[in-house]
Design a protein around this motif. Structure first.
Motif, PDB file in Angstrom:
ATOM      1  N   LYS A 164       0.862  -1.192   0.000  1.00  0.00           N
ATOM      2  CA  LYS A 164       0.000   0.000   0.000  1.00  0.00           C
ATOM      3  C   LYS A 164       0.890   1.231   0.000  1.00  0.00           C
ATOM      4  O   LYS A 164       1.802   1.347   0.809  1.00  0.00           O
ATOM      5  CB  LYS A 164      -0.890  -0.058   1.239  1.00  0.00           C
ATOM      6  N   LYS A 166       1.133   5.383   0.143  1.00  0.00           N
ATOM      7  CA  LYS A 166       0.448   6.632   0.465  1.00  0.00           C
ATOM      8  C   LYS A 166       0.681   7.605  -0.689  1.00  0.00           C
ATOM      9  O   LYS A 166       1.809   7.707  -1.208  1.00  0.00           O
ATOM     10  CB  LYS A 166       1.013   7.228   1.753  1.00  0.00           C
ATOM     11  N   ASP A 192      -3.396   4.609  -0.830  1.00  0.00           N
ATOM     12  CA  ASP A 192      -4.224   5.231   0.218  1.00  0.00           C
ATOM     13  C   ASP A 192      -4.058   6.736   0.096  1.00  0.00           C
ATOM     14  O   ASP A 192      -2.953   7.266   0.208  1.00  0.00           O
ATOM     15  CB  ASP A 192      -3.769   4.760   1.610  1.00  0.00           C
ATOM     16  N   ASN A 194      -5.844   9.007   1.925  1.00  0.00           N
ATOM     17  CA  ASN A 194      -6.117   9.726   3.186  1.00  0.00           C
ATOM     18  C   ASN A 194      -6.797  11.080   2.956  1.00  0.00           C
ATOM     19  O   ASN A 194      -6.327  12.117   3.411  1.00  0.00           O
ATOM     20  CB  ASN A 194      -4.831   9.921   4.006  1.00  0.00           C
ATOM     21  N   GLU A 217      -7.854   3.739  -1.356  1.00  0.00           N
ATOM     22  CA  GLU A 217      -8.451   3.911  -0.039  1.00  0.00           C
ATOM     23  C   GLU A 217      -8.760   5.389   0.217  1.00  0.00           C
ATOM     24  O   GLU A 217      -7.899   6.248   0.016  1.00  0.00           O
ATOM     25  CB  GLU A 217      -7.455   3.377   1.001  1.00  0.00           C
ATOM     26  N   ASP A 242     -12.098   3.830   4.838  1.00  0.00           N
ATOM     27  CA  ASP A 242     -11.419   3.647   6.124  1.00  0.00           C
ATOM     28  C   ASP A 242     -12.038   4.656   7.101  1.00  0.00           C
ATOM     29  O   ASP A 242     -13.013   4.347   7.811  1.00  0.00           O
ATOM     30  CB  ASP A 242      -9.907   3.872   5.909  1.00  0.00           C
ATOM     31  N   GLU A 243     -11.533   5.887   7.098  1.00  0.00           N
ATOM     32  CA  GLU A 243     -11.965   6.908   8.054  1.00  0.00           C
ATOM     33  C   GLU A 243     -13.491   7.075   8.121  1.00  0.00           C
ATOM     34  O   GLU A 243     -14.050   7.270   9.205  1.00  0.00           O
ATOM     35  CB  GLU A 243     -11.341   8.271   7.704  1.00  0.00           C
ATOM     36  N   ASN A 264     -11.870  -1.163   5.194  1.00  0.00           N
ATOM     37  CA  ASN A 264     -10.726  -1.348   6.079  1.00  0.00           C
ATOM     38  C   ASN A 264     -11.259  -1.272   7.511  1.00  0.00           C
ATOM     39  O   ASN A 264     -11.736  -0.218   7.939  1.00  0.00           O
ATOM     40  CB  ASN A 264      -9.708  -0.232   5.786  1.00  0.00           C
ATOM     41  N   LYS A 266     -10.667  -1.138  11.346  1.00  0.00           N
ATOM     42  CA  LYS A 266      -9.717  -0.901  12.435  1.00  0.00           C
ATOM     43  C   LYS A 266     -10.544  -0.878  13.716  1.00  0.00           C
ATOM     44  O   LYS A 266     -11.372   0.034  13.898  1.00  0.00           O
ATOM     45  CB  LYS A 266      -9.013   0.451  12.259  1.00  0.00           C
TER      46      LYS A 266
HETATM   47 MG   LIG Z   1      -6.227   4.549   5.510  1.00  0.00          MG
END
Ligand SMILES: [Mg+2]
Length: 373
Positions: A164, A166, A192, A194, A217, A242-243, A264, A266
């Protein structure tokens, strides 16, 4: 019976093997929040709160989590008796919004303690099946595309089953193109973002489809579901959220709107295992594969992630890299290791968390400590 009579909160400063770049600068240590929990029957367990030093992933930080655990979580749990970790989870959620990472540190410890009291591995308590977890690596933004390509190649050579990368605007297409060219058409790559893009960059984002990525992502805002639904249909690459997935309802929104095709999970972001398992089950019913992300945890947090990733719908490699990826020395023994095929072994042969804490090392690294009882 889960009945915690005492918690010791600790902040440790764990030296990183190599400095990592974040938006606010370069860090050489990771501030880590560990909890030692003592049960009324004399047994004890450890947990880790995955909040970071700064509110750049979520609003939570180590300092807000410390406050939340002390002022609002602990009074709901200490000296209270719970028949199950689900009951403990309910006690933490009633009329108490947010602070999921703080809640998760206690909720997940409830599961570990329950497993320990039943003398079964945490993975079994969670409904896990997998004996080994396929592992991916997460690589930060690098100075040049060719440096990134070399790091990806090295990770793949070590056995990692997913790389992965960034990315951010200005450091994306050229980087991805170079890596794809250098490591070959079939290498398992993903990116990703973000939250670094907006929907009006859709034409730019569509160019990512040329690189056969496993997923992209969280390209859009950190709390968005709706605008991602305007991007995914125009885009061949699966979007992974994700977030944005803060709870089960958000996962349902994602599926209803078609905002993404992968999640994802978490557990820290979700307030613990009960919500993580609910999302896992919902995704399984809706053919949405999931994987377990990482938050730069020590070996304590890693034990929790590895147990969760043993559930059947965790079909994509998780960011459960071995201790040596980030730390010169971890705080658990044995340290987490990965075999040459990129697999981390789930400790099915041990009850509870399945790790030993190196208490001398933890003591040496401790910079702040507080006992609640
Ligand atoms: Mg992420």
């Amino acid at each position: 019976m889960i009945c915690f009579k005492k918690f010791t909160l600790r902040e440790i400063h764990l030296p990183l093997k190599e400095p990592f770049k974040i938006s606010s600068g370069t860090e050489t240590i990771r501030r880590i929040f560990l909890l030692q929990l003592f049960n009324a029957d004399g047994s004890e367990t450890w947990s880790e709160c995955c909040a970071g030093a700064l509110p750049n992933y979520s609003y939570e930080t180590i300092d807000t989590a410390w406050l939340a655990i002390k002022n609002w979580c602990a009074p709901r749990v200490l000296h209270k008796t719970f028949d199950s970790p689900q009951e403990l989870n309910q006690a933490l959620r009633r009329d108490f919004r947010g602070h999921n990472m703080a809640k998760a540190a206690l909720e997940m410890a409830g599961w570990a303690m329950a497993a320990q009291l039943e003398n079964i591995p945490l993975a079994e308590k969670l409904g896990g099946e997998r004996k080994k977890i396929a592992t991916g690596i997460s690589l930060g933004i690098q100075d040049t595309p060719i440096i990134l390509a070399e790091k990806v190649q090295q990770a793949l050579d070590e056995g990692y089953q997913k790389a992965k990368m960034k990315i951010k605007p200005g450091q994306d297409l050229e980087f991805i193109a170079t890596v794809r060219r250098e490591v070959g058409d079939n290498a398992p790559l993903m990116v990703d973002a973000n939250n670094a893009y907006t929907l009006d960059q859709i034409d730019h984002l569509k160019k990512f489809d040329d690189f056969n990525l496993m997923m992209i992502e969280q390209p859009l805002a950190y709390d968005d579901i709706y605008l991602h639904s305007k991007l995914q249909p125009h885009f061949k690459t699966p979007i992974c959220l994700d977030e944005s997935i803060a709870n089960l309802e958000k996962a349902k929104e994602m599926v209803a709107l078609g905002s993404g095709r992968i999640i994802n999970i978490k557990p820290g972001r979700l307030g613990g295992f009960a919500e993580s398992i609910a999302i896992h089950d919902f995704c399984q019913e809706n053919n949405i594969p999931v994987w377990c992300g990482g938050m730069l945890e020590s070996g304590v947090g890693r034990a929790y992630n590895v147990a969760l990733a043993s559930l059947p719908n965790f079909t994509l490699p998780g960011d459960v890299s071995p201790s040596s990826r980030y730390w010169t020395q971890d705080v658990v023994s044995p340290e987490w290791t990965m075999d040459k095929n990129g697999m981390v072994t789930v400790p099915w042969d041990k009850p509870g968390l399945g790790i030993e804490i190196d208490i001398d090392r933890v003591e040496k690294l401790t910079v702040r400590k507080e006992t609640l009882k």
